[in-house]
Design a protein around this motif. Structure first.
Motif, PDB file in Angstrom:
ATOM      1  N   GLN A 126       0.816  -1.216   0.000  1.00  0.00           N
ATOM      2  CA  GLN A 126       0.000   0.000   0.000  1.00  0.00           C
ATOM      3  C   GLN A 126       0.855   1.274   0.000  1.00  0.00           C
ATOM      4  O   GLN A 126       0.511   2.260  -0.620  1.00  0.00           O
ATOM      5  N   SER A 150       3.964   1.497  -1.087  1.00  0.00           N
ATOM      6  CA  SER A 150       5.026   1.411  -2.111  1.00  0.00           C
ATOM      7  C   SER A 150       6.428   1.405  -1.506  1.00  0.00           C
ATOM      8  O   SER A 150       7.319   2.123  -1.967  1.00  0.00           O
ATOM      9  N   LEU A 151       6.620   0.608  -0.469  1.00  0.00           N
ATOM     10  CA  LEU A 151       7.952   0.532   0.166  1.00  0.00           C
ATOM     11  C   LEU A 151       8.797  -0.484  -0.602  1.00  0.00           C
ATOM     12  O   LEU A 151       9.065  -1.585  -0.137  1.00  0.00           O
ATOM     13  N   ASP A 206      11.846  -1.001  -1.482  1.00  0.00           N
ATOM     14  CA  ASP A 206      13.139  -1.573  -1.076  1.00  0.00           C
ATOM     15  C   ASP A 206      13.067  -2.326   0.245  1.00  0.00           C
ATOM     16  O   ASP A 206      14.086  -2.717   0.794  1.00  0.00           O
ATOM     17  N   GLY A 216      10.162   4.885   9.199  1.00  0.00           N
ATOM     18  CA  GLY A 216      10.231   6.214   8.594  1.00  0.00           C
ATOM     19  C   GLY A 216       8.970   6.663   7.890  1.00  0.00           C
ATOM     20  O   GLY A 216       9.003   7.466   6.960  1.00  0.00           O
ATOM     21  N   LEU A 217       7.822   6.131   8.344  1.00  0.00           N
ATOM     22  CA  LEU A 217       6.571   6.559   7.708  1.00  0.00           C
ATOM     23  C   LEU A 217       6.229   7.986   8.142  1.00  0.00           C
ATOM     24  O   LEU A 217       6.726   8.470   9.150  1.00  0.00           O
ATOM     25  N   ASP A 218       5.354   8.656   7.350  1.00  0.00           N
ATOM     26  CA  ASP A 218       4.977  10.031   7.685  1.00  0.00           C
ATOM     27  C   ASP A 218       3.459  10.184   7.774  1.00  0.00           C
ATOM     28  O   ASP A 218       2.726   9.203   7.719  1.00  0.00           O
ATOM     29  N   ILE A 249       1.220  11.263   5.768  1.00  0.00           N
ATOM     30  CA  ILE A 249       0.407  10.794   4.635  1.00  0.00           C
ATOM     31  C   ILE A 249       0.216   9.278   4.750  1.00  0.00           C
ATOM     32  O   ILE A 249      -0.879   8.749   4.521  1.00  0.00           O
ATOM     33  N   ASP A 250       1.293   8.580   5.164  1.00  0.00           N
ATOM     34  CA  ASP A 250       1.181   7.132   5.357  1.00  0.00           C
ATOM     35  C   ASP A 250       0.145   6.812   6.437  1.00  0.00           C
ATOM     36  O   ASP A 250      -0.589   5.840   6.335  1.00  0.00           O
ATOM     37  N   GLU A 262      -3.096   6.750   4.936  1.00  0.00           N
ATOM     38  CA  GLU A 262      -3.235   5.534   4.121  1.00  0.00           C
ATOM     39  C   GLU A 262      -3.599   4.347   5.030  1.00  0.00           C
ATOM     40  O   GLU A 262      -4.433   3.513   4.681  1.00  0.00           O
TER      41      GLU A 262
END
Lengths: 355, 85, 398
Positions: free
Chosen positions: B15, B17-18, B20, B38-40, B42-43, B46
């Motif tokens: 969801q 788009s991680l 790597d 390290g999500l922010d 906006i995540d 989501e």
């Protein structure tokens, strides 16, 4: 204030090999579909993976092309970021719209919406550079890049020693792009794109790309070209275009005979190429005529590519055979005029001079 | 519970788009935001949609997400207790 | 103080009125235009409140005298109505013959028509004339054609600061002598696209919005169009024009912090206000009234509040957000609030920040809550948008 406007860095991502040194002069990529994509450079060289994960193609192209231009000019932090785009982040807009329509407004996620605004590319460049300066995005169809450039030129007139990043970006989206087959903007019959300039049927092709340049009023730099002038006019008949041209040339004290080449936005649309044909057969009959949309295709900021091509020609002092539209042999390129229009609207002229 | 944690990791990677990141890179107790994954913000929004769509949990205030999305472990426990589907 | 660029006309249509006069009447009456949605087909109908113009598209077509078969989106029609009023207000009868430009801001352009017909385009050619409306520039094209402007026409799309940036560009072009006259502003109609987009960000209020209030719950989306006519001093002298006010300060900066959220210290907003004051050659103490961006989202109002205190210290001028009247009209907000700023100077009144009750704990500043009479010679107006876009305009009385 002099109001001079020099290009000191320029980069283009297009459907040709334009990020690969001089490859464009040696190899032609022939496209067979009427809707075709740009050739991707290695975006990872320019964008960190964490930043890249939400970027659609236009953002990747824009951020990368802008960094290439800044690198070339040796500028770390521009004094303004001005972008032009016909449709902005069309892919994400389309996906968000389709999610709304297909899921009856449920389970929608924010990322697509956030990315859908037209100024996403300009905003992302600023975020990446931490650039707090002036940042404006224009969406004036086929004149989107030119109005952005006019703003940049005005900025250079207002303040000395400025370095401004200005560019045009447009991307293909699966369904929105195809809609223009329905309203006749895109041709209905298949065609080898390389033959586009000879086509007489209605409509054209569509493609994508990003061209960015840094412009400055600092003449002490190693500059590539000077943009003597750029102008737009929204609507005109072919006769009025000639009048506009006369006035444009006069105010810059340039004669047609001073022109070493004209780069035209001819796109094989049998209904509208007469705007170019009239000039080609008339005032430009003795001038080297250059076309490029059979190579990179058509989109609302395709005309920005003409600046890239002009700079390349100044640099190489020669023309690849494939761009020549008439049998004129020119050996030295110092002054080039650009003219573009789309479907009889959003006309633009620009005068480039070698530095 | 272990199944749900694995499922969450897979869903989050897809969801958000991680690209790597592998499932094995995420520890159940790693913080998802800030220093961890390290999500922010906006995540976080989501993930709120993910809760609603896949587990039938509707958050009214985005602020509620802060505690729920602390780690995969915390998130899984919350889903176990509140899921309607 | 810099003299600035003359404003000779203005026009507006919003949820509080179809004309400048109607808007002024509503502002004076302290009556907001926030309601439930009637004209957008959305399942969010009962979840949110909006600043909707209570006119059907057919009614708008009639107001403009368009053919029944036309390619105008609602956004374009609202724009044409407001721009027409502005031109009329400026006493212009020869729009085509002078060096007249048109600069319009819009966020989603003709999305209202695109979302209505998108799924039908492949089945029937009935609506193919609307396909081009997916280009935001087409909205501007429709309006400029209606007005008969054929020269310099451009569209700015920097989300919610679009119209402010259009006014700024117009003023700069007049100042540089590139145009004699320019119509500047913005237009945006409500659409499912924006309603759902802002919905995903969870910043839409289910009640009337309460800018700068501690308990604010988010914004009300609105729809509107507003335009100003700017003219060179030479044109003003030549035609003996009445000048309504002047634009004399402007700036656009970038917060460079986050794609949608504002920084906690309001850096972008601070820089925009600071630079606009410099352009206007004004000290912050010379500002009489601030028309704030004040969307009523938790993030914006705190960030803007902090930026205001950074500029003005403990001497923050009388300020209010008028978005509790109109809703957040997105790309049009900058020009809607420009019209309100000019009215404030002309009428010598401050329009209240409706629905305010409790000061924000983290930034205890109090907006004007009641209509008040006072001389207003200068107004500073803020407009901020996604992509970190921050714009400030300064208007002064003629």
């Amino acid at each position: 204030m002099s109001g001079k406007c020099f290009i000191n860095g320029i980069a283009g991502i297009s459907a040709q090999l334009t990020t690969d040194g001089d490859a464009f002069f040696d190899d032609v990529v022939e496209h067979t579909e009427l809707i075709f994509r740009a050739i991707d450079p290695d975006y990872k060289k320019y964008i960190k993976p964490a930043a890249m994960r939400r970027m659609s193609k236009s953002v990747k192209m824009g951020v990368t092309a802008s960094q290439m231009a800044l690198d070339q000019a040796g500028i770390e932090m521009p004094d303004a970021i001005i972008t032009g785009t016909g449709m902005g982040c069309k892919q994400d807009s389309e996906k968000f719209l389709e999610n709304i329509l297909h899921n009856d407004e449920q389970f929608l996620t924010p990322t697509l919406f956030i990315q859908s605004t037209h100024n996403t590319v300009g905003g992302q460049i600023a975020l990446g550079l931490n650039c707090k300066a002036y940042n404006v995005t224009y969406v004036q169809a086929a004149a989107s890049f030119e109005v952005a450039l006019m703003d940049a030129k005005l900025k250079l007139l207002e303040k000395e020693n400025q370095h401004i990043l200005v560019g045009g970006i447009d991307e293909i989206a699966k369904n929105s792009s195809r809609l223009h087959t329905l309203d006749g903007h895109i041709k209905s019959e298949p065609l080898a794109v390389i033959d586009l300039l000879f086509s007489t049927s209605s409509g054209t092709v569509t493609s994508e790309g990003a061209t960015f340049m840094t412009v400055t009023n600092d003449s002490s730099n190693k500059n590539i070209a000077e943009i003597l002038d750029v102008t737009i006019f929204n609507q005109a008949t072919p006769e009025e275009v000639e009048d506009e041209l006369k006035e444009f040339m006069q105010r810059n004290s340039v004669e047609i005979s001073d022109l070493d080449a004209v780069i035209l936005g001819t796109n094989g649309d049998g209904d509208f190429d007469l705007y170019y044909h009239k000039l080609q057969q008339g005032v430009f009959a003795d001038v080297q005529q250059i076309g490029y949309k059979h190579l990179i295709g058509e989109h609302h900021t395709a005309s920005a590519f003409a600046y890239w091509l002009g700079c390349k020609i100044f640099n190489k002092q020669q023309l690849p055979e494939i761009v020549k539209m008439n049998k004129k042999e020119t050996s030295s390129f110092k002054t080039i005029l650009l003219y573009n229009q789309y479907r009889g609207k959003n006309h633009s002229f620009a005068l480039l001079q070698q530095c | 519970m272990a199944d749900l944690q694995l499922e969450l990791k897979e869903k989050i990677i897809e969801q958000l788009s991680l690209e790597d990141i592998e499932v094995s890179d995420i520890d159940d107790n790693d913080p998802l935001f800030g220093d961890g994954l390290g999500l922010d913000s906006i995540d976080a929004l989501e993930l709120i949609v993910l809760l609603e769509k896949d587990y039938g949990i509707k958050l009214k205030d985005p602020k509620e997400g802060k505690a729920i999305f602390e780690s995969i472990g915390v998130m899984a426990a919350y889903i176990e207790n509140n899921r309607t589907k | 103080m810099k003299n600035g660029v003359a404003i000779t006309g203005m026009g507006i249509i919003s949820s509080i009125g179809d004309t400048v006069e109607d808007n002024l009447h509503a502002l004076r009456s302290e009556i907001g235009g926030i309601s439930r949605i009637e004209h957008v087909d959305t399942r969010k109908r009962d979840e949110i409140m909006v600043g909707e113009i209570k006119k059907t598209n057919d009614e708008l077509i009639n107001m403009l005298g368009l053919d029944t078969i036309n390619s105008f989106s609602r956004t374009a029609m609202l724009g044409a109505i407001a721009a027409k009023e502005a031109i009329h207000n400026a006493g212009i009868t020869d729009a085509i013959t002078s060096r007249t430009g048109f600069i319009s801001g819009t966020s989603v352009g003709g999305m209202d028509t695109t979302e209505k017909h998108y799924l039908d385009y492949t089945n029937t050619d009935t609506y193919h004339r609307y396909i081009e409306a997916q280009h935001a520039g087409f909205t501007t094209q429709s309006i400029s054609k209606y007005l008969g402007i054929r020269g310099y026409v451009s569209t700015i799309s920097t989300a919610c600061s679009s119209a402010a940036n259009a006014i700024m560009l117009g003023a700069r072009m007049i100042e540089a002598g590139q145009l004699d006259r320019v119509i500047v502003g913005g237009t945006d109609a409500l659409s499912k696209f924006t309603i759902n987009g802002f919905g995903t960000l969870m910043i839409l209020s289910d009640d009337v919005c309460t800018p700068f209030d501690e308990h604010r719950k988010g914004l009300n989306l609105g729809e509107a169009a507003a335009y100003l006519v700017l003219e060179s001093d030479q044109m003003v002298a030549q035609e003996n024009k009445k000048v309504l006010a002047r634009v004399n300060g402007w700036a656009n900066t970038n917060d460079a912090f986050h794609q949608t959220a504002s920084s906690s210290n309001g850096e972008g907003a601070y820089l925009a206000m600071k630079e606009a004051l410099e352009v206007a050659q004004l000290d912050h103490s010379q500002i009489d009234y601030v028309n704030a961006h004040g969307t009523a989202t938790p993030n914006n109002d705190l960030s803007e509040g902090i930026a205001l205190t950074r500029i003005f210290g403990d001497q923050v001028p009388v300020f209010s957000s008028t978005k509790a009247y109109t809703g957040h009209t997105l790309a049009a907000a900058g020009s809607v609030e420009a019209v309100f700023s000019i009215l404030s100077m002309q009428e010598e009144i401050i329009f209240p920040n409706l629905n305010f009750e409790t000061k924000m704990e983290a930034c205890p500043i109090t907006p004007q809550t009641k209509l008040s009479s006072q001389a207003v010679k200068t107004v500073l107006s803020n407009s901020f948008g996604f992509g970190g876009n921050c714009s400030t305009l300064i208007f002064k009385k003629q």
